[in-house]
Design an enzyme around this catalytic site. Structure first.
Site, PDB file in Angstrom:
ATOM      1  N   LYS A 165       0.842  -1.206   0.000  1.00  0.00           N
ATOM      2  CA  LYS A 165       0.000   0.000   0.000  1.00  0.00           C
ATOM      3  C   LYS A 165       0.876   1.254   0.000  1.00  0.00           C
ATOM      4  CE  LYS A 165      -0.304  -0.124   5.050  1.00  0.00           C
ATOM      5  NZ  LYS A 165      -1.131  -0.519   6.204  1.00  0.00           N
TER       6      LYS A 165
ATOM      7  N   TYR B 184      16.582  29.879   8.651  1.00  0.00           N
ATOM      8  CA  TYR B 184      15.480  30.737   9.100  1.00  0.00           C
ATOM      9  C   TYR B 184      15.423  30.884  10.619  1.00  0.00           C
ATOM     10  CZ  TYR B 184      13.397  30.373   4.419  1.00  0.00           C
ATOM     11  OH  TYR B 184      13.157  30.444   3.075  1.00  0.00           O
TER      12      TYR B 184
END
Ligand SMILES: *Cc1c(COP(=O)(O)O)cnc(C)c1O
Length: 374
Positions: free
Chosen positions: A36, A265
């Site tokens: 899956k 950042y």
């Protein structure tokens, strides 16, 4: 160039084959390879083929769309799909010979309707909820569901090929309680006249730790990919498994910085001493968890290097000190720890999650490269 891609998830298909073979031999039970979610991010079709080459008897998917993808690639092995759109038309699945994992009596009737049109019975594995409480027929509705199933089977519209459930992996006691509930459900089904050839409840964790949970089939997902199912520090090597995915890239920039310089950042990290940074061209858009900012590590120039500062959308920085690191050097985010690389589980720990999520979330901007396979 091809040996040192800018970004790549390199998938070792021979490792899939070896992992499945090792597990099938050790567990002594037929195995379903669960592919899956694009084989946990590894690529459903090539992984399915490699798992079958290792002796997988079944393939498992969540959605029918994932099962159709395997059939469209020419894979004709038995497939079970178990999570359905409430409006799904089961006709194409019956036509494609895909077994349906069903969790409600209403779904059985819809499968029977589709079978009438298809002109052949729907192959069904009926799911009982033994305590995970996601899907599966609830215990108080089970007697009614198996009675309906038996009637539809006698009418030639469904064939109840399997009865299954799923463990919550909570504790030995909770697993034992689920197995007892599973036994009761099997007994009720037998009384109703059902004779399923496949009883299955164990995924990787249960299959490895509880022989009594193996029944007729074990559904193996994470172990096929060489990643331990446990969150206790057990390594792949201890389980005899080889990690399948190596996530790597090439250093995109190198710069020297001074003591006190802030990085990335928000300047959440500042250098305590003059040092050198290497820029890694993968970021949270590629599935590298921002949560692992300041915590993850990579293998670069023969050593583990710490992520410093925030992980951004496309890139992050690692501190390489004074070591000789050049633009273009290979950097491995995770792979086989036997090579010195961090494992997917190491990133899982760094991001407060599990190895399953780390490999499954690698984004579409990262090309998959394949090694080995038939
Ligand atoms: C995902 C899944 C599995 C495989 O689980 P692993 O822990 O990866 O082995 C097995 N059965 C069902 C129903 C699943 O959804």
């Amino acid at each position: 160039m091809t040996e040192r891609p800018f970004r790549e998830a390199l998938i070792d298909l021979d490792a899939v084959t070896a992992n499945v073979r090792t597990l099938a031999e050790r567990l002594g039970t037929p195995a379903m390879a669960v592919v899956k979610a694009d084989a946990y991010g590894h690529g459903a079709v090539p992984v399915a083929r490699a798992a079958l080459a290792g002796g997988a008897a079944w393939l498992g998917t969540a959605d029918l769309g994932e099962a159709f993808e395997l059939r469209a690639a020419g894979i004709d092995a038995p497939i079970l799909a178990w999570l359905h759109d409430p409006g799904a038309d089961f006709g194409p699945a019956i036509d494609a010979g895909i077994d349906l994992g069903l969790s409600a009596e209403a779904q059985l009737h819809r499968a029977a309707d589709a079978a009438r049109t298809a002109g052949r019975p729907a192959a069904v594995h009926l799911k009982i909820d033994t305590g995970l409480r996601r899907n599966g027929v609830q215990p108080d509705e089970w007697a009614g569901a198996v009675a309906a199933a038996a009637q539809l089977e006698r009418a030639g519209l469904v064939r109840i090929r399997g009865i299954f459930s799923h463990l919550a992996n909570t504790s030995a006691e909770a697993d034992a309680a689920q197995l007892a509930a599973f036994e009761r459900a099997l007994a009720v089904a037998a009384e109703a006249g059902l004779r399923p050839e496949l009883r299955h409840i164990a995924s990787t964790a249960g299959a490895l730790t509880r022989p009594e949970a193996r029944y007729d089939l074990v559904r193996l997902g994470i172990a096929c990919y060489g990643i331990p199912p446990f969150a206790d520090g057990t390594t792949s090597a201890e389980l005899g498994l080889v990690p399948v995915m190596t996530l790597r890239g090439r250093v995109a920039a190198v710069r020297r910085i001074a003591a006190g310089d802030g990085v990335s950042y928000g300047h959440t990290w500042r250098a305590e001493r003059p040092t050198k940074l290497a820029l890694v061209p993968l970021g949270y858009a590629d599935g590298i968890p921002r949560q692992a900012s300041g915590r993850g590590e990579v293998l670069l120039a023969g050593a583990r290097r710490p992520v410093v500062g925030r992980i951004a959308m496309d890139q992050f920085l690692v501190d390489v000190g004074d070591d000789a690191v050049e633009v273009g050097d290979e950097v491995v985010l995770f792979g086989d720890p036997a090579t010195g690389a961090p494992s997917a589980d190491d990133w899982g720990v760094a991001a407060d999650t599990i190895g399953y999520e780390i490999v499954t979330r690698i984004g579409p901007r990262v090309p998959r490269g394949y090694l080995g396979g038939a």
